[in-house]
Design an enzyme around this catalytic site. Structure first.
Site, PDB file in Angstrom:
ATOM      1  N   GLN A 223      74.221 109.114  20.345  1.00 22.56           N
ATOM      2  CA  GLN A 223      74.839 107.908  20.904  1.00 22.56           C
ATOM      3  C   GLN A 223      74.152 106.655  20.369  1.00 22.56           C
ATOM      4  O   GLN A 223      74.579 105.553  20.665  1.00 22.56           O
ATOM      5  CB  GLN A 223      74.730 107.926  22.441  1.00 22.56           C
ATOM      6  CG  GLN A 223      75.429 109.123  23.076  1.00 22.56           C
ATOM      7  CD  GLN A 223      75.288 109.194  24.585  1.00 22.56           C
ATOM      8  OE1 GLN A 223      75.166 110.284  25.130  1.00 22.56           O
ATOM      9  NE2 GLN A 223      75.314 108.059  25.292  1.00 22.56           N
ATOM     10  N   ARG A 370      75.605 109.374  32.905  1.00 22.56           N
ATOM     11  CA  ARG A 370      76.615 108.413  33.337  1.00 22.56           C
ATOM     12  C   ARG A 370      76.062 107.439  34.371  1.00 22.56           C
ATOM     13  O   ARG A 370      76.616 107.285  35.465  1.00 22.56           O
ATOM     14  CB  ARG A 370      77.851 109.118  33.867  1.00 22.56           C
ATOM     15  CG  ARG A 370      79.092 108.288  33.581  1.00 22.56           C
ATOM     16  CD  ARG A 370      80.382 109.033  33.742  1.00 22.56           C
ATOM     17  NE  ARG A 370      81.478 108.188  33.243  1.00 22.56           N
ATOM     18  CZ  ARG A 370      82.700 108.599  33.023  1.00 22.56           C
ATOM     19  NH1 ARG A 370      83.020 109.829  33.230  1.00 22.56           N
ATOM     20  NH2 ARG A 370      83.625 107.768  32.585  1.00 22.56           N
ATOM     21  N   CYS A 371      74.958 106.813  34.003  1.00 22.52           N
ATOM     22  CA  CYS A 371      74.369 105.842  34.904  1.00 22.52           C
ATOM     23  C   CYS A 371      73.361 105.008  34.157  1.00 22.52           C
ATOM     24  O   CYS A 371      72.722 105.483  33.235  1.00 22.52           O
ATOM     25  CB  CYS A 371      73.724 106.542  36.085  1.00 22.52           C
ATOM     26  SG  CYS A 371      71.964 106.640  36.084  1.00 22.52           S
ATOM     27  N   GLU A 741      80.475 103.774  33.843  1.00 24.73           N
ATOM     28  CA  GLU A 741      79.755 104.707  34.696  1.00 24.73           C
ATOM     29  C   GLU A 741      79.976 104.480  36.187  1.00 24.73           C
ATOM     30  O   GLU A 741      79.578 105.324  37.002  1.00 24.73           O
ATOM     31  CB  GLU A 741      78.253 104.578  34.418  1.00 24.73           C
ATOM     32  CG  GLU A 741      77.904 104.812  32.978  1.00 24.73           C
ATOM     33  CD  GLU A 741      76.583 104.163  32.628  1.00 24.73           C
ATOM     34  OE1 GLU A 741      75.778 104.810  31.962  1.00 24.73           O
ATOM     35  OE2 GLU A 741      76.355 103.007  33.021  1.00 24.73           O
TER      36      GLU A 741
HETATM   37  N1  MCN Z   1      86.487  98.312  29.113  1.00 23.10           N
HETATM   38  C1  MCN Z   1      87.518  97.438  29.339  1.00 23.10           C
HETATM   39  N2  MCN Z   1      87.324  96.351  30.180  1.00 23.10           N
HETATM   40  C2  MCN Z   1      86.131  96.155  30.789  1.00 23.10           C
HETATM   41  C3  MCN Z   1      85.076  97.067  30.581  1.00 23.10           C
HETATM   42  C4  MCN Z   1      85.283  98.133  29.712  1.00 23.10           C
HETATM   43  O1  MCN Z   1      88.604  97.633  28.807  1.00 23.10           O
HETATM   44  N3  MCN Z   1      85.954  95.106  31.597  1.00 23.10           N
HETATM   45  C5  MCN Z   1      86.630  99.445  28.195  1.00 23.10           C
HETATM   46  C6  MCN Z   1      85.717  99.317  26.989  1.00 23.10           C
HETATM   47  O2  MCN Z   1      86.214  98.514  26.006  1.00 23.10           O
HETATM   48  C7  MCN Z   1      85.500 100.758  26.592  1.00 23.10           C
HETATM   49  C8  MCN Z   1      85.477 101.465  27.937  1.00 23.10           C
HETATM   50  O3  MCN Z   1      86.216 100.639  28.832  1.00 23.10           O
HETATM   51  O4  MCN Z   1      86.548 101.209  25.783  1.00 23.10           O
HETATM   52  C9  MCN Z   1      84.046 101.669  28.482  1.00 23.10           C
HETATM   53  O5  MCN Z   1      83.343 100.494  28.304  1.00 23.10           O
HETATM   54  P1  MCN Z   1      81.879 100.159  28.851  1.00 23.10           P
HETATM   55  O6  MCN Z   1      81.906 100.039  30.307  1.00 23.10           O
HETATM   56  O7  MCN Z   1      81.373  99.028  28.049  1.00 23.10           O
HETATM   57  O8  MCN Z   1      81.011 101.457  28.518  1.00 23.10           O
HETATM   58  P2  MCN Z   1      80.529 101.971  27.090  1.00 23.10           P
HETATM   59  O9  MCN Z   1      81.588 101.803  26.104  1.00 23.10           O
HETATM   60  O10 MCN Z   1      79.181 101.456  26.794  1.00 23.10           O
HETATM   61  O11 MCN Z   1      80.469 103.516  27.364  1.00 23.10           O
HETATM   62  C10 MCN Z   1      79.332 104.130  27.888  1.00 23.10           C
HETATM   63  C11 MCN Z   1      79.605 104.823  29.207  1.00 23.10           C
HETATM   64  C12 MCN Z   1      78.497 105.747  29.482  1.00 23.10           C
HETATM   65  S1  MCN Z   1      76.924 105.137  29.446  1.00 23.10           S
HETATM   66  C13 MCN Z   1      78.730 107.071  29.715  1.00 23.10           C
HETATM   67  S2  MCN Z   1      77.410 108.046  30.134  1.00 23.10           S
HETATM   68  C14 MCN Z   1      80.055 107.630  29.599  1.00 23.10           C
HETATM   69  C15 MCN Z   1      81.121 106.621  29.793  1.00 23.10           C
HETATM   70  O12 MCN Z   1      80.872 105.485  29.147  1.00 23.10           O
HETATM   71  N4  MCN Z   1      80.272 108.622  28.716  1.00 23.10           N
HETATM   72  C16 MCN Z   1      81.577 108.920  28.376  1.00 23.10           C
HETATM   73  N5  MCN Z   1      82.387 107.085  29.723  1.00 23.10           N
HETATM   74  C17 MCN Z   1      82.677 108.156  28.920  1.00 23.10           C
HETATM   75  N6  MCN Z   1      83.947 108.472  28.615  1.00 23.10           N
HETATM   76  C18 MCN Z   1      84.196 109.486  27.746  1.00 23.10           C
HETATM   77  N7  MCN Z   1      85.490 109.771  27.448  1.00 23.10           N
HETATM   78  N8  MCN Z   1      83.187 110.197  27.155  1.00 23.10           N
HETATM   79  C19 MCN Z   1      81.899 109.950  27.449  1.00 23.10           C
HETATM   80  O13 MCN Z   1      80.928 110.629  26.855  1.00 23.10           O
HETATM   81 CU1  CUN Z   2      73.811 106.418  31.357  1.00 23.70          CU
HETATM   82  S1  CUN Z   2      74.390 108.062  30.580  1.00 23.70           S
HETATM   83 MO1  CUN Z   2      75.393 106.951  29.427  1.00 23.70          MO
HETATM   84  O1  CUN Z   2      74.114 105.848  29.497  1.00 23.70           O
HETATM   85  O2  CUN Z   2      75.222 107.497  27.946  1.00 23.70           O
END
Ligand code: MCN
Ligand code: CUN
Length: 797
Positions: A223, A370-371, A741
């Site tokens: 990641q 996921r946190c 998360e």
């Molecule tokens: N998004 C959005 N509008 C927002 C916030 C987010 O449209 N206000 C969208 C983003 O553009 C992105 C998705 O939602 O496409 C998730 O965005 P974000 O909250 O920024 O999280 P990350 O992209 O950094 O993803 C990481 C997070 C984590 S830490 C874990 S653990 C997890 C999760 O995402 N692992 C996943 N969701 C997952 N989902 C899938 N399918 N697979 C994983 O391994």
């Molecule tokens: Cu917090 S588990 Mo995710 O941060 O990859």
């Protein structure tokens, strides 16, 4: 008259665009690490320890070497000659790559075989004879600090016990004073069990060292590819420009693919020694038994209360079981992650948290599944504690929350542990949730049911999560500051490519990143490709975890788009033959303020950047932005669950679940809903069925999919999602907060609170997760708390 484009039509902010990556995923055309085959590639398998704690007397690999097709057998002794028997962890500890002196958990890596195919390698592993001398085993913090406990980390010079750290935050004296004023003190003690992220795709790597060019290319399930590049450069002492880490499609990460695993290191060394590509793909049991465990914390605390319901102070203590190596990936300033985000949503004047970390004979734990670094444990304790306090006061649990919430006009709000929460509408979220679930009605039904011997329960949970680490002042991993990046290149025909330092694992980055560019520049989303995960092409970034991508990399995409727009404006002025000050912008187009019909599109500006730029202007239309967030983003959510518990069997069924998430501006509402549903499913699994633990000998119990259950659509209840509360993040360029998360963080307490509410009146304060029927039944029958921590009894006991 405005000629601005329709943002939803071009796939900009707020468009529920279908996920472009799914086009290849649902056709079976994804490109995962195991899909890659290189010419001359060999295969690696790992021999793991069957014992949890034992001294290694001898390792005899001679029989393995004799098997035809075996090219190399690696042992700790050989690794040691290259100074690679141990590696640094992301939390300033060391971790054995291959064991030399002792094995410290069941499943630990003892040797590797590299052979023509994985089957030969596996057979050869079985031909290695290891002589062990068994040692006493520790599987929980109580045993770890007991008198006479064996020292697990006797490899470390100054380590004479099993304590990793003692850490505290908050105001101890102030908290004592507040407790002295309390009318009531409410207490709670619980264990948040070990859990495993268990992505469908296991971990793996293909290392390809090319002697001729001295270049090392590693395809791997990570990641955070740039962090791996830096780690390889520092640990293996290879020049960084000669290392290329490629993270291809990832079949789910959920935190499991953040740490650095011995298998990666061994495949790299094997490829360097053999000068051939070496592939290592973990099997399911290997993944479940040795990688990426999360949680495993013992939480206790108390709340000082005034009799009208006002919370005066909170005191909390955490014992964290880290396993044999302290390998958490987390900001280095905080020993127990962001545990001190607990109670951030409540207006509590003073608080104090102490935390102690200990070693045990278990695989390294503490991965943030996921946190955002222990926020899950923090929010779980918070919401369980809040419910217990409301019950102790005889107050309605919704009312108790409402009266203690941080109010809308208190932001930015400084929490007693020092965070600055940015914005939110907590009461409104709660009200939306209560209305949706039909709160008053349900309470009436619950009373009626009780009269008929039926147990109905309602559980509320709220969460606010600090998402988007940095800022760089406070957040670093091993000294590398936490910020992120985006690079945007606009081609001459107005099409574009955007790259970031993040690395999606299924979250939909290829879809949503294009939407941000679309919003900023008016280029249709379908004209923009997104690329992540190749350190030779992507700008430096800290990777994707802790839902930091939208808060940090997403912000960088906005910022780089704005840099591009600033240059395009100069090109537009040139094309329209007016001065820049006379130019206005509307989505997709610059026009002359005094003559709005005279304009040029962003695509025309792009063409001019390559064919008709003004004298003296640097050609091309591309740029990079690094974004160091001023603060974390603080989404908020309310989850409400209703259940019916069968008093005869302890089985409980979810009647209804309502989720109200406020993650600020939603880039893609459909993807956000998908993230919430996924998180709620995992929360339900944690609360209801997922059980992976250890017996007194340190055997990992439940390390297979017969015992460790992944919920399917059959078991998973339906969820009702609400999106009407939107509090834009005040410091994010497009007002977005993280969401990836939240539901997994806040969800578990809603389920547990619902079951606890159903059996209220029995005097039971806690049942540890998972709330298996036998535990719930035991609690009802014997009217006592049910503890779930290890060691568990096994059939032989
Ligand atoms: N998004 C959005 N509008 C927002 C916030 C987010 O449209 N206000 C969208 C983003 O553009 C992105 C998705 O939602 O496409 C998730 O965005 P974000 O909250 O920024 O999280 P990350 O992209 O950094 O993803 C990481 C997070 C984590 S830490 C874990 S653990 C997890 C999760 O995402 N692992 C996943 N969701 C997952 N989902 C899938 N399918 N697979 C994983 O391994
Ligand atoms: Cu917090 S588990 Mo995710 O941060 O990859």
């Amino acid at each position: 008259m405005s000629q601005a484009l329709d943002e939803i039509k071009i796939g900009g902010l707020g468009a529920s665009r279908k996920r472009v990556e799914d086009n290849r995923f649902i056709r079976g055309k994804g490109n995962y690490t195991d899909d890659i085959t290189l010419p001359g590639m060999l295969h690696m398998e790992i021999l793991r320890s069957p014992l949890a704690h034992a001294r290694i007397i001898s390792i005899d690999a001679s029989k393995a070497w004799e098997i035809p097709g075996v090219h190399l057998v690696l042992t700790g002794e050989m690794m040691a000659t290259r100074n690679l028997a141990w590696m640094p962890t992301l939390s300033y500890d060391t971790q054995a790559v291959l064991a030399t002196d002792k094995v410290r958990f069941q499943g630990q890596e003892v040797a590797c075989v590299i052979a023509d195919d994985p089957y030969i390698a596996k057979d050869a592993c079985e031909a290695i004879v290891v002589e062990y001398e068994q040692l006493p085993v520790i599987v929980n913090p109580l045993q770890a600090v007991a008198d006479g406990a064996p020292v697990i980390r006797d490899d470390k010079e100054n380590q004479h016990d099993n304590v990793i750290y003692d850490w505290e935050v908050g105001d101890s004296a102030g908290t004592d004073r507040a407790f002295a004023q309390a009318d009531t003190v409410s207490k709670l003690q619980l264990h948040y069990p070990r859990s495993h992220p268990s992505p469908i795709e296991c971990c793996g790597s293909i290392a390809d060292y090319d002697r001729a060019s001295s270049k090392l290319t590693v395809y791997m399930t990570t990641q955070a590819p740039h962090i791996i590049r830096a780690a390889v450069a520092l640990v293996a002492e290879l020049p960084e420009q000669m290392i290329r880490i490629i993270s291809p499609d990832i079949g789910g990460g959920f935190g499991n693919k953040v740490p650095i695993y011995p298998g990666y290191v061994c495949s790299i060394l094997a490829s360097i020694l053999l000068e051939r590509p070496v592939k290592w793909i973990e099997d399911k049991s290997g993944n479940l038994i040795s990688t990426g465990f999360a949680r495993d914390v013992y939480l206790e605390g108390e709340m000082a209360l005034r009799k009208d319901g006002k919370i005066l102070a909170v005191r909390m203590h955490t014992d964290a079981d880290h396993g044999a190596f302290f390998a958490d990936a987390q900001p280095s300033k905080f020993k127990i992650g962001l545990m001190h985000s607990a109670f951030a949503a409540y207006d509590i004047p003073v608080a104090h948290l102490t935390a102690r970390g200990t070693y045990s004979n278990k695989a390294p734990g503490g991965v943030a599944y996921r946190c955002s670094f222990r926020v899950t444990e923090a929010m779980f304790f918070q919401e369980r504690m809040v419910q217990a306090a409301a019950d102790d006061l005889g107050m309605d649990q919704a009312e108790f929350r409402r009266m203690n919430f941080v109010q809308d006009d208190q932001f930015p709000y400084r929490t007693p542990f020092g965070f600055l929460t940015d914005s939110g509408q907590y009461t409104k979220c709660l009200d939306v949730g209560l209305k949706a679930v039909g709160y008053e009605d349900f309470l009436r039904q619950q009373q009626e049911a009780k009269a008929n011997g039926r147990l109905l329960g309602i559980g509320i949970s709220t969460m606010t999560e600090p998402l988007g680490a940095g800022n760089s002042r406070e957040y670093d991993i091993l000294g590398i500051k936490m910020f992120d990046s985006a690079e945007l290149k606009i081609h001459m025909t107005g099409k574009a490519i955007v790259r970031t330092g993040a690395r999606g694992q299924g979250q939909g980055h290829e879809t949503t990143w294009a939407q941000i560019v679309s919003h900023e520049l008016g280029i249709p989303a379908e004209d923009i490709v997104v690329e992540e995960g190749d350190t030779d092409t992507a700008p430096f970034g800290m990777g994707t975890y802790a839902s930091r991508s939208t808060p940090v990399a997403g912000a960088a995409i906005s910022m780089v788009s704005r840099k591009i727009r600033a240059k395009a404006r100069k090109l537009a002025a040139h094309l329209l033959e007016v001065s820049e000050e006379d130019i206005e912008w509307e989505l997709g187009r610059f026009y002359v303020r005094s003559a709005p019909d005279r304009g040029v599109t962003i695509q025309e500006c792009a063409m001019a950047a390559y064919s008709n730029m003004p004298d003296g202007m640097e050609p091309g239309l591309e740029n990079t932005a690094y974004y160091d967030p001023p603060n974390l983003t603080w989404p908020f959510a309310v989850y409400i669950v209703t259940v019916e518990v069968d008093p005869e069997t302890g089985v409980w069924d979810v009647l209804n679940m309502v989720a109200v998430d406020d993650c600020g501006v939603r880039i893609n509402p459909m993807i956000v809903e998908g993230q919430i549903m996924g998180g709620l499913t995992e929360a339900y699994a944690m609360a209801n069925m997922q059980f992976i633990t250890f017996d007194a000998e340190g055997n990992c119990v439940g390390a297979n999919y017969m015992d460790y259950l992944l919920p399917t659509s059959w078991e998973t209840p339906g969820f009702e999602l609400h999106s009407e509360v939107v509090t834009p993040c005040p410091h994010h360029p497009i007002g977005a907060k993280g969401i990836g998360e939240c539901a997994a963080v806040g969800g578990p307490a809603a389920f547990v609170n619902a079951v606890m509410n159903a059996i209220s009146g029995t005097g039971v304060r806690n049942i540890d997760m998972p709330l298996l029927p036998d535990r719930v039944w035991e609690a009802i029958k014997y009217r006592h708390d049910v503890y779930g921590g290890p060691p568990v009894r096994t059939d032989d006991d």
